[in-house]
Scaffold this motif. Sequence first.
Motif, PDB file in Angstrom:
ATOM      1  N   MET A  50       0.825  -1.202   0.000  1.00  0.00           N
ATOM      2  CA  MET A  50       0.000   0.000   0.000  1.00  0.00           C
ATOM      3  C   MET A  50       0.867   1.263   0.000  1.00  0.00           C
ATOM      4  O   MET A  50       0.505   2.277  -0.583  1.00  0.00           O
ATOM      5  N   LEU A  51       2.032   1.187   0.626  1.00  0.00           N
ATOM      6  CA  LEU A  51       2.929   2.337   0.695  1.00  0.00           C
ATOM      7  C   LEU A  51       3.792   2.501  -0.553  1.00  0.00           C
ATOM      8  O   LEU A  51       4.609   3.408  -0.616  1.00  0.00           O
ATOM      9  N   GLY A  52       3.613   1.633  -1.554  1.00  0.00           N
ATOM     10  CA  GLY A  52       4.246   1.855  -2.843  1.00  0.00           C
ATOM     11  C   GLY A  52       5.240   0.818  -3.312  1.00  0.00           C
ATOM     12  O   GLY A  52       5.740   0.913  -4.429  1.00  0.00           O
ATOM     13  N   LEU A  53       5.569  -0.162  -2.480  1.00  0.00           N
ATOM     14  CA  LEU A  53       6.479  -1.208  -2.940  1.00  0.00           C
ATOM     15  C   LEU A  53       5.732  -2.142  -3.887  1.00  0.00           C
ATOM     16  O   LEU A  53       4.518  -2.312  -3.774  1.00  0.00           O
ATOM     17  N   SER A  54       6.482  -2.733  -4.803  1.00  0.00           N
ATOM     18  CA  SER A  54       5.861  -3.717  -5.692  1.00  0.00           C
ATOM     19  C   SER A  54       5.467  -4.932  -4.850  1.00  0.00           C
ATOM     20  O   SER A  54       6.006  -5.135  -3.758  1.00  0.00           O
ATOM     21  N   PRO A  55       4.541  -5.755  -5.329  1.00  0.00           N
ATOM     22  CA  PRO A  55       4.165  -6.952  -4.565  1.00  0.00           C
ATOM     23  C   PRO A  55       5.361  -7.839  -4.225  1.00  0.00           C
ATOM     24  O   PRO A  55       5.457  -8.344  -3.105  1.00  0.00           O
ATOM     25  N   ASP A  56       6.280  -8.007  -5.172  1.00  0.00           N
ATOM     26  CA  ASP A  56       7.453  -8.852  -4.903  1.00  0.00           C
ATOM     27  C   ASP A  56       8.369  -8.230  -3.852  1.00  0.00           C
ATOM     28  O   ASP A  56       8.873  -8.923  -2.966  1.00  0.00           O
ATOM     29  N   GLU A  57       8.606  -6.913  -3.951  1.00  0.00           N
ATOM     30  CA  GLU A  57       9.450  -6.232  -2.969  1.00  0.00           C
ATOM     31  C   GLU A  57       8.820  -6.292  -1.576  1.00  0.00           C
ATOM     32  O   GLU A  57       9.509  -6.537  -0.584  1.00  0.00           O
ATOM     33  N   ALA A  58       7.513  -6.067  -1.517  1.00  0.00           N
ATOM     34  CA  ALA A  58       6.809  -6.096  -0.232  1.00  0.00           C
ATOM     35  C   ALA A  58       6.891  -7.480   0.396  1.00  0.00           C
ATOM     36  O   ALA A  58       7.158  -7.619   1.592  1.00  0.00           O
ATOM     37  N   ARG A  59       6.693  -8.519  -0.415  1.00  0.00           N
ATOM     38  CA  ARG A  59       6.753  -9.895   0.087  1.00  0.00           C
ATOM     39  C   ARG A  59       8.146 -10.212   0.607  1.00  0.00           C
ATOM     40  O   ARG A  59       8.312 -10.766   1.693  1.00  0.00           O
ATOM     41  N   ASP A  60       9.166  -9.820  -0.157  1.00  0.00           N
ATOM     42  CA  ASP A  60      10.545 -10.087   0.244  1.00  0.00           C
ATOM     43  C   ASP A  60      10.884  -9.374   1.554  1.00  0.00           C
ATOM     44  O   ASP A  60      11.435  -9.980   2.475  1.00  0.00           O
ATOM     45  N   LEU A  61      10.546  -8.120   1.651  1.00  0.00           N
ATOM     46  CA  LEU A  61      10.860  -7.341   2.839  1.00  0.00           C
ATOM     47  C   LEU A  61      10.091  -7.827   4.056  1.00  0.00           C
ATOM     48  O   LEU A  61      10.629  -7.929   5.165  1.00  0.00           O
ATOM     49  N   ALA A  62       8.821  -8.168   3.868  1.00  0.00           N
ATOM     50  CA  ALA A  62       7.993  -8.621   4.996  1.00  0.00           C
ATOM     51  C   ALA A  62       8.438  -9.970   5.535  1.00  0.00           C
ATOM     52  O   ALA A  62       8.213 -10.270   6.707  1.00  0.00           O
ATOM     53  N   ARG A  63       9.078 -10.787   4.719  1.00  0.00           N
ATOM     54  CA  ARG A  63       9.489 -12.132   5.145  1.00  0.00           C
ATOM     55  C   ARG A  63      10.917 -12.186   5.697  1.00  0.00           C
ATOM     56  O   ARG A  63      11.341 -13.227   6.180  1.00  0.00           O
ATOM     57  N   ARG A  64      11.635 -11.074   5.620  1.00  0.00           N
ATOM     58  CA  ARG A  64      12.999 -11.053   6.159  1.00  0.00           C
ATOM     59  C   ARG A  64      12.956 -11.101   7.689  1.00  0.00           C
ATOM     60  O   ARG A  64      12.048 -10.555   8.307  1.00  0.00           O
ATOM     61  N   PRO A  65      13.971 -11.705   8.289  1.00  0.00           N
ATOM     62  CA  PRO A  65      14.029 -11.673   9.756  1.00  0.00           C
ATOM     63  C   PRO A  65      14.341 -10.252  10.230  1.00  0.00           C
ATOM     64  O   PRO A  65      14.995  -9.480   9.532  1.00  0.00           O
ATOM     65  N   LEU A  66      13.830  -9.920  11.403  1.00  0.00           N
ATOM     66  CA  LEU A  66      14.110  -8.624  11.990  1.00  0.00           C
ATOM     67  C   LEU A  66      15.571  -8.547  12.407  1.00  0.00           C
ATOM     68  O   LEU A  66      16.154  -9.552  12.815  1.00  0.00           O
ATOM     69  N   PRO A  67      16.169  -7.374  12.308  1.00  0.00           N
ATOM     70  CA  PRO A  67      17.568  -7.249  12.747  1.00  0.00           C
ATOM     71  C   PRO A  67      17.657  -7.408  14.270  1.00  0.00           C
ATOM     72  O   PRO A  67      16.690  -7.162  14.986  1.00  0.00           O
ATOM     73  N   ALA A  68      18.827  -7.807  14.709  1.00  0.00           N
ATOM     74  CA  ALA A  68      19.046  -7.967  16.152  1.00  0.00           C
ATOM     75  C   ALA A  68      18.981  -6.614  16.847  1.00  0.00           C
ATOM     76  O   ALA A  68      19.399  -5.595  16.281  1.00  0.00           O
ATOM     77  N   ALA A  69      18.434  -6.606  18.047  1.00  0.00           N
ATOM     78  CA  ALA A  69      18.367  -5.368  18.817  1.00  0.00           C
ATOM     79  C   ALA A  69      19.772  -4.931  19.232  1.00  0.00           C
ATOM     80  O   ALA A  69      20.625  -5.767  19.518  1.00  0.00           O
ATOM     81  N   ALA A  70      19.980  -3.641  19.242  1.00  0.00           N
ATOM     82  CA  ALA A  70      21.308  -3.107  19.605  1.00  0.00           C
ATOM     83  C   ALA A  70      21.491  -3.077  21.108  1.00  0.00           C
ATOM     84  O   ALA A  70      20.624  -3.072  21.887  1.00  0.00           O
TER      85      ALA A  70
END
Length: 70
Positions: A50-70
Amino acid sequence: MVTEPVRQQLVGGAEVLLGLVLVAEELWCNQPEADSDQAAGTMSEMILHMLGLSPDEARDLARRPLPAAA
């Protein structure tokens, strides 16, 4: 100063995001056996698209693991 068309887009975007949060809450309250990780990933994907990423980009980004907390 924000123009009227921009204001309408901002309000519309906020309404959609609120709707997605309410859907997630409804799912988690009424279907506690549902896979919450899967639901969160799907919601994240929808928001990113909805914020403008392509469906493939959104899927890839949403499925990535969250970075470790600092």
